[in-house]
Design a protein around this motif. Structure first.
Motif, PDB file in Angstrom:
ATOM      1  N   VAL A  35       0.965  -1.329   0.095  1.00  0.00           N
ATOM      2  CA  VAL A  35      -0.132  -0.012   0.092  1.00  0.00           C
ATOM      3  C   VAL A  35       1.066   1.476  -0.241  1.00  0.00           C
ATOM      4  O   VAL A  35       0.466   2.273  -0.987  1.00  0.00           O
ATOM      5  N   ASP A  82      -6.046   0.966  -2.614  1.00  0.00           N
ATOM      6  CA  ASP A  82      -6.277  -0.139  -2.182  1.00  0.00           C
ATOM      7  C   ASP A  82      -6.783  -0.917  -2.699  1.00  0.00           C
ATOM      8  O   ASP A  82      -8.066  -0.205  -3.363  1.00  0.00           O
ATOM      9  N   GLY A 136      -5.927   4.364   2.396  1.00  0.00           N
ATOM     10  CA  GLY A 136      -5.451   2.790   1.486  1.00  0.00           C
ATOM     11  C   GLY A 136      -6.000   2.110   2.462  1.00  0.00           C
ATOM     12  O   GLY A 136      -5.560   0.841   1.994  1.00  0.00           O
TER      13      GLY A 136
END
Length: 381
Positions: A35, A82, A136
């Protein structure tokens, strides 16, 4: 065709190249290193296209990126980088552009939308009043970014969410969601010799599945769905423990509260059994009232651009837009890539729609910066 549309159409090769770079930066939510690596790619694309570097906001090792241009309080563009795809998925699903479609893990949900966002901003002369927040951890429920998202929304006049769009429709309403885990405690006994001495948690669980299911109200749009269940240890033992997970979706905050109270009030049926519920409301609904003004503005822009009618849909899935609507910010969702197959092997983006959606976002941002009303006032959650 407007000058903005012409510029974005001409910039399609660069837009595709940027999406390819971002898709290749694999970023499953639970892999913090991946990430963070993807965040660096996002920061580079955003810095190049807007001329400004982001602020890195660290949420327990999971970075979020924030840009504020001038006051940054007129319009917030919200998204996430993400995905649900594990590292290595590119080997089976490489980034490709063929037959008018773009494919690759996370391309639709929602890396193409992130890139569209920056290309939309790149064709505007003045960004004073714009904020961008990219996180994320959306795919796992925004555990570290929720407060950041809500705080940013409270200071912003309107929120545009770059989540993906099935068939081009904007998300004008999203259901709220709650999640519960039920633990049932009973008493073990030998299933053959003395089952009467036990308190069977499988039987108790069956009663609770039916009781929970009965809390649904289809007319109100409320679903209560028992999902993952487990009970017992061996075939010849009366089970002493059981667990159940429950997914709840609601159209209104009133329904979310009703179900929550009812869940926690459920009594055990069997003598000697006990129930423990954990969890509760997770994301508030995004009501149609939160998006109405922005959707009318978007529909007008879409028609002016010559792209035809623009549809809005209410959906059961939640996004970070639920959080911004929950604090009263006018919120319009689904402004990202057009395509389908989120989280699935056929995930894809329609290439021809990329500059169109970017043009729509650019037009909306420009109008909001000029003072176009997002709503009559702050929305009541």
């Amino acid at each position: 065709m407007t000058a903005i549309t012409t510029a974005l159409e001409a910039g399609l090769p660069g837009l595709l190249a940027d999406i390819g770079e971002l898709v290749r930066a694999e970023s499953p939510s639970e892999d913090l290193a991946a990430v963070a690596g993807c965040a660096r790619v996002v920061a580079g694309i955003g810095t190049r296209l807007t001329g400004a570097a982001p602020e890195w906001v660290d949420g327990s090792g999971r970075p979020a990126l924030r840009w504020r241009f001038g006051s940054g309080d007129r319009v917030l563009l919200l998204g996430h980088f993400d995905t649900v795809w594990p590292v290595g998925s590119l080997a089976r699903h490489p980034f490709e552009v063929a037959g008018g479609r773009l494919t690759g893990p996370g391309c639709f949900d929602m890396k193409a939308g992130v890139v569209q966002l920056f290309h939309a901003l790149s064709v505007l002369d003045d960004l004073d009043g714009v904020s961008v927040l990219l996180t994320g951890d959306e795919e796992i429920g925004a555990p570290s970014s929720r407060t950041l998202i809500e705080d940013e929304a409270r200071r912003t006049g309107a929120v545009l969410v770059l989540e993906a769009s099935e068939d081009g429709a904007l998300k004008t309403a999203r259901k709220g969601m709650s999640g519960y885990e039920l633990t049932v405690a009973g008493r073990a006994a030998h299933a053959g010799l003395e089952p009467h001495k036990g308190v069977n948690t499988t039987v108790e669980l069956a009663h609770q599945v039916l009781a929970l299911s009965a809390l649904a109200d289809p007319a109100a749009g409320t679903t209560v769905t028992p999902t993952v269940a487990s009970s017992g240890t061996t075939r010849n033992t009366v089970p002493a423990t059981a667990r159940l997970m429950v997914d709840v979706r609601v159209a209104t905050a009133t329904e979310q509260g009703r179900v929550d109270r009812a869940v926690h009030a459920l009594p055990p049926v069997l003598d000697g059994a006990s129930l423990t519920f954990s969890g509760g409301p997770d994301r508030p609904p995004l009501p149609a009232s939160a998006s109405a003004g922005l959707f009318e503005l978007a529909r007008g822009h879409y028609a002016e651009l010559g792209f035809g009618p623009l549809r809005g849909v209410a959906v059961g899935g939640a996004s970070d837009g639920n959080l911004t609507a929950g604090v009263g910010a006018p919120t319009l969702d689904g402004l990202g890539a057009v395509g389908g197959g989120a989280h699935a092997d056929d995930e894809h983006v329609v290439v021809a729609e990329l500059p169109r959606r970017a043009a729509l976002v650019a037009g909306l941002v420009a109008s909001l910066l000029r003072g176009a009303p997002a709503a009559p006032g702050r929305v009541t959650p």
